[in-house]
Design a protein around this motif. Structure first.
Motif, short mmCIF file in Angstrom:
data_model
loop_
_atom_site.label_atom_id
_atom_site.label_comp_id
_atom_site.label_asym_id
_atom_site.label_seq_id
_atom_site.Cartn_x
_atom_site.Cartn_y
_atom_site.Cartn_z
N GLU A 26 0.83 -1.20 0.00
CA GLU A 26 0.00 0.00 0.00
C GLU A 26 0.87 1.25 0.00
OE1 GLU A 26 -2.86 -0.22 3.15
OE2 GLU A 26 -3.83 -2.00 2.32
N ARG A 30 0.08 3.10 -3.25
CA ARG A 30 -0.89 4.13 -2.89
C ARG A 30 -0.23 5.44 -2.53
NH1 ARG A 30 -5.75 3.35 1.61
NH2 ARG A 30 -7.16 4.89 0.69
N GLY A 112 -6.12 0.46 -1.17
CA GLY A 112 -6.12 0.17 0.26
C GLY A 112 -7.16 -0.86 0.65
#
Length: 222
Positions: A26, A30, A112
């Motif tokens: 992540e 992200r 996520g």
């Protein structure tokens, strides 16, 4: 958990940030916006294993061990460790789903999210079809046969009706979702082992922590 780009230092010694593999993914996809759009090595076939750790290490050496975000990241800095994580994911072996699984892992990390294993559902037997009329909702019935019955001294032919039913959600739908979760878990396990064994991360340390293997078992015991 907030993941910061700067890695803390204690007494002048660089301290690596420790992350489980899901958190590391992540962070890479992200936070650092790492991409899977990396060139395929010429000596790797379509049936091969994609980007191996050796290939990533070679590319780092050619670049002087300083990855500035890659050719697909013009104008945006991506942390070198995030690039290594992305390249490792891109090397997902065919036995674990290959590039299809690599894309799934990356996109879930970017959002996520964890694969939906349909938690908390119990299959219910329900009518296959419901109709609405002036009397409200009624289950649809079908004629499955006829029978001769005697009423008020007369023989009559009556229809035998049945209500088709189904299971919702269907048990196979639940099983399929949980197989998908298990496949994703195995892919993360492979990425974790590769990152730990490769030893190429400079400021991030991937730990042995993993998501639950079968979260639905823990959920069913509540």
């Amino acid at each position: 958990m907030s993941i910061q780009r700067q890695i803390g230092r204690t007494g002048g010694t660089k301290v690596k940030r420790t992350l489980g593999v899901q958190a590391a993914l992540e962070w890479a996809f992200r936070v650092e916006h790492a991409q899977l759009e990396l060139p395929r090595p010429k000596d790797v076939s379509e049936e091969g294993f994609g980007f191996g750790l050796e290939y990533v290490l070679l590319q780092r050496a050619m670049l002087g061990c300083k990855v500035d975000g890659g050719q697909h990241k013009m104008g945006r800095y991506t942390h070198p460790d995030a690039e290594v994580i992305a390249a490792t994911v891109a090397g997902m072996p065919h036995s674990l789903g290959g590039i299809r699984m690599a894309i799934q892992v990356a996109e879930l990390a970017r959002a996520g999210l964890t694969p939906d294993w349909i938690p908390g559902v119990v299959p219910r037997c329900v009518p296959l079809e419901i109709k609405n009329n002036q009397h409200g909702e009624r289950a649809t019935t079908i004629v499955v046969g006829t029978e001769r019955v005697k009423t008020r001294g007369k023989w009559r032919t009556v229809e035998l009706l049945a209500c088709p039913v189904t299971w919702r959600p269907h048990p196979e739908q639940i099983a399929s979702a949980r197989r998908g979760y298990a496949d994703w878990w195995l892919a993360l396990d492979w990425v974790r082992d590769g990152l730990i064994a490769g030893g190429m991360l400079l400021e991030v340390e991937v730990t042995a922590a993993m998501p639950k293997v079968r979260p639905w078992l823990a959920s069913s015991r509540k």
